[in-house]
Design a protein around this motif. Structure first.
Motif: not given
Length: 453
Positions: A10, A125, A128, A130, A133, A193
């Motif tokens: 991330e 997105a 990463s 949730e 994000r 995502a």
């Protein structure tokens, strides 16, 4: 692994994609503070073509913003991003090699065709979790804001030494660096995502256009960017006429932007703390109106121009920072991607219209009337903003869910609607995704997750 911190993937994704986004925006913005001065050397120069050169990228961006996001769903994020950067590179070279204003306009339009915003945010997105994000998106948003400030400094410095061609060559180099980052640094996504809150869905666009609250924000961002680009059609020349050398314009823009950032933050904090967000929002629009009307009436005093530029950027940066947040709270659950797609298209269309109308008005009636147009449109925006409904504080979440059939999906939707703290929810059976908008101070997240499992 702690869920409260970004993991290594991330961190790498947020920083590398933020750099790709930021370098591209620097390339687009660098000509704003200089083209009105150095563009006069191009064949075919006129105020109309000046405005078109400044805003041309916005027209093609507005047209392709949503389609490029949809294509990234079909063909993959990275191929679309790399393709967009290569088109951006080509447009930069076309503009750099052009001796006429027509070639520069064509090059700027090509730059805009590399519309990678939706695909870049969707890839961020995908890479990463949730709960992390918002941090990733905030990192990218911060780089976008910084890119404008960097462009205001680099543009005058590069143009003074290397002319307009130098700016476009630097922009081309940024595009190549962006491609290398996507190839070698940005991680490859192994999951996808939920797309409803990221990429526009064609079937939802009509509903988004009919929403009166979203319409107010869309009209607002269009007017905001019209005012910005229209101002830069005439402001650089005004500054040189009152004795401010073109090569030193960054000495105005950089402090003005820094002061605006410093003053903007406490206003945002106080507005949220005392539940006066609408008042602060309308106050920022009113400040824009005052600065534009004053510029219409008085353009001869350097100290006043400096003050008005600072005040304009205070208003601009506050509005620019708060509108996406308001949009995410207004957009229906699972449709933020569609709402943001229209919002971004309006933003870029405003940039195009500001440049085009700024040039036309300068040619027909004189540059002071550019500010009169911006003030009049801002007054219209203020009227629209006064009719906005208070926005409930909320957080949008998305979850992959296991659904046995459509009746199971309906049962889950009914259960979500009864859960305390859930403002709105949407179950997309075909994608096995639940979109939930919650009041994070009232919802029991453990209970919510248990229900979805």
């Amino acid at each position: 692994m702690s869920t409260n911190a970004l993991n290594s993937i991330e961190k790498k994704a947020s920083l590398s994609l933020a750099m790709v986004f930021g370098m591209r925006m620097i390339g687009l913005f660098m000509i704003l503070p200089v083209f009105a001065i150095y563009g006069v050397q191009l064949q075919g120069y006129s105020p109309v073509w000046l405005g078109l050169a400044i805003g041309a990228y916005g027209f093609t961006q507005a047209l392709l913003q949503i389609p490029m996001g949809i294509l990234s769903d079909k063909f993959g994020r990275k191929p679309v991003i790399i393709s967009g950067l290569l088109v951006f590179f080509l447009g930069s070279l076309v503009a750099a090699w052009s001796d006429s204003v027509y070639g520069v306009v064509f090059g700027r339009a090509l730059q805009g065709m590399g519309a990678i915003a939706s695909a870049t945010l969707a890839l961020a997105a995908d890479l990463s979790r949730e709960e992390q994000r918002p941090k990733v998106m905030a990192t990218i948003g911060m780089f976008i804001g910084l890119s404008f400030a960097v462009a205001m400094v680099l543009g005058p410095l590069i143009a003074d030494d290397y002319g307009l061609a130098g700016i476009f060559y630097v922009t081309a180099v940024f595009a190549v660096l962006g491609v290398l980052l996507v190839f070698f640094v940005v991680p490859n996504a192994v999951t996808s995502a939920p797309k409803g809150d990221l990429v526009a869905a064609p079937t939802a666009l009509i509903d988004m256009l009919k929403d009166s609250q979203l319409l107010r924000l869309n009209a607002g961002v269009l007017i905001l960017h019209m005012a910005l680009t229209a101002m830069f059609v005439v402001l650089p020349v005004m500054l040189t006429e009152v004795g401010f050398a073109a090569a030193k314009h960054w000495q105005l823009y950089l402090p003005a932007l820094l002061v605006s950032f410093v003053l903007m933050v406490p206003v945002m904090i106080l507005a949220i703390k005392h539940n006066k967000e609408k008042l602060a929002f309308c106050g920022a629009i009113a400040l824009m109106i005052v600065t534009q009307f004053t510029l219409w009436q008085n353009q001869q005093q350097l100290w006043l121009l400096v003050l008005l530029v600072v005040l304009f950027f205070i208003a601009f940066n506050y509005l620019e920072a708060t509108m996406p947040a308001n949009l995410s709270r207004i957009a229906p659950a699972g449709q933020k991607g569609s709402a943001m797609g229209i919002f971004s298209s309006c933003q870029f269309l405003g940039a195009f219209l500001g440049g085009a109308l700024g040039g036309m008005i300068t040619a027909m009636w004189g540059r002071e009337h550019v500010f009169l147009l911006a003030a009049g449109l801002s007054m219209l925006w203020l009227i629209l903003a006064l009719g906005m409904k208070p926005v409930a504080k909320s957080k949008s979440l998305s979850f992959h869910v296991n659904l046995s059939d459509e009746s199971h999906a309906k049962q889950m939707a009914d259960s979500l609607a009864k859960l305390p703290g859930v403002i709105e929810s949407s179950i997309v059976y075909s994608d096995a995704v639940a979109y939930v908008k919650v009041d994070d101070k009232a919802v029991d997240m453990q209970q919510l997750k248990a229900l979805l499992q």
